[in-house]
Design an enzyme around this catalytic site. Structure first.
Site, PDB file in Angstrom:
ATOM      1  N   SER A   1      -4.074   1.842   6.307  1.00 31.13           N
ATOM      2  CA  SER A   1      -4.118   0.886   5.553  1.00 31.13           C
ATOM      3  C   SER A   1      -3.587  -0.186   6.171  1.00 31.13           C
ATOM      4  O   SER A   1      -2.160  -0.109   6.793  1.00 31.13           O
ATOM      5  CB  SER A   1      -3.145   1.516   4.679  1.00 31.13           C
ATOM      6  OG  SER A   1      -3.352   0.072   3.623  1.00 31.13           O
TER       7      SER A   1
ATOM      8  N   TYR B   1       4.928   4.624   0.468  1.00 30.82           N
ATOM      9  CA  TYR B   1       3.738   4.101   0.056  1.00 30.82           C
ATOM     10  C   TYR B   1       3.408   3.353   2.080  1.00 30.82           C
ATOM     11  O   TYR B   1       2.376   4.424   2.713  1.00 30.82           O
ATOM     12  CB  TYR B   1       2.476   2.957   0.091  1.00 30.82           C
ATOM     13  CG  TYR B   1       1.234   3.324   0.116  1.00 30.82           C
ATOM     14  CD1 TYR B   1       0.830   4.894   0.023  1.00 30.82           C
ATOM     15  CD2 TYR B   1       0.300   2.269   0.468  1.00 30.82           C
ATOM     16  CE1 TYR B   1      -1.019   4.284   0.109  1.00 30.82           C
ATOM     17  CE2 TYR B   1      -1.056   1.976   0.771  1.00 30.82           C
ATOM     18  CZ  TYR B   1      -1.707   3.503   0.464  1.00 30.82           C
ATOM     19  OH  TYR B   1      -2.482   3.429   0.671  1.00 30.82           O
TER      20      TYR B   1
END
Length: 251
Positions: A144, A157
């Site tokens: 990501s 995250y």
């Protein structure tokens, strides 16, 4: 075996209900993929996903897999590879967590880290060893852009994805020249079930767009792809933004 353009005949998805993974499977089935293993926690959603891929003409099978049970990964993946060569492994599992809640509940924060990083290290190493034993194949890892630089809004995250990204790059270097190709995928905000209800970020994309980028990356044997591609320049600039200024950005 993969064709001359690097597209697989057989695919193992770790995280078998992932929207991105299923979009990728559908796209590859439309090209030439014929066998698909969906690995995930047993559920009606996993069975439904397999049924949908069968309707597209694939031999779709499910296998019980839990990222949080690394002691089981060797046996679970070994069962799949014992059925025949696997041309591509797509490591697609992960959880977003709830930053505000997880900051106050360390056990929940650890679960994010264990799923996104620890579980991926275990599964990635087991898959890489199996691919190396058979002498060919691709390991595609969903990272990501959040891993490029920790942001106040999602640093739990983001830190887990940063670890995953670094691990996957190192694994790719370790496997260079062995016949096994590792590709890291760095999407931005993806409109999916995982992000449902969240405010949409600029340059938001879709699972289908990520699937298209994965196919093109496989054909080029790319080591890293960004989705959309413009994020590469943006994240490069953000990565080098002085910290006092970075804190003031609306991120």
């Amino acid at each position: 075996m993969k064709d001359a353009f690097g597209l697989p005949q057989s695919l193992l998805v770790l995280g078998g209900t992932s929207d991105i993974a299923l979009a990728t499977a559908r796209r590859l089935i439309a090209r030439r993929t014929r066998t698909v293993w969906l690995a995930g926690r047993p559920s009606p959603d996993l069975d439904k996903a397999a049924d949908e891929l069968r309707a597209l003409g694939a031999d779709a099978r499910t296998v019980a897999f839990d990222a949080l049970e690394p002691e089981s990964h060797e046996a679970v993946l070994g069962k799949v590879f014992s059925e025949g060569d696997v041309d591509m492994v797509l490591l697609a599992f992960g959880i977003l967590g709830d930053q505000a809640h997880d900051e106050r509940a360390p056990v929940s924060a650890v679960r994010v880290a264990q799923t996104n990083y620890t579980g991926a290290v275990s599964a990635g190493l087991v898959a890489a060893a199996a691919l190396q034993t058979q002498g060919h194949g691709s390991l595609v890892v969903l990272s990501s852009v959040a891993g490029e630089r920790a942001r106040r809004s999602n640093f739990i995250y983001g830190s887990s994805k940063a670890g995953l990204d670094a691990f996957a790059q190192g694994l790719g270097d370790a496997l260079y020249g062995t016949g096994v190709h590792v590709m890291v995928v760095r999407p931005g905000f993806v409109r999916s079930r995982m992000t449902a209800g969240l405010d949409e970020a600029p340059l938001a994309t879709t699972p289908e767009a990520v699937a298209t980028a994965i196919e093109l990356g496989l054909r080029r044997r790319a080591e890293t792809i960004w989705v959309p591609g413009r994020l590469r320049l943006i994240m490069t600039a953000l990565r080098h933004t002085p910290r006092p200024l970075f804190r003031r950005l609306p991120l």
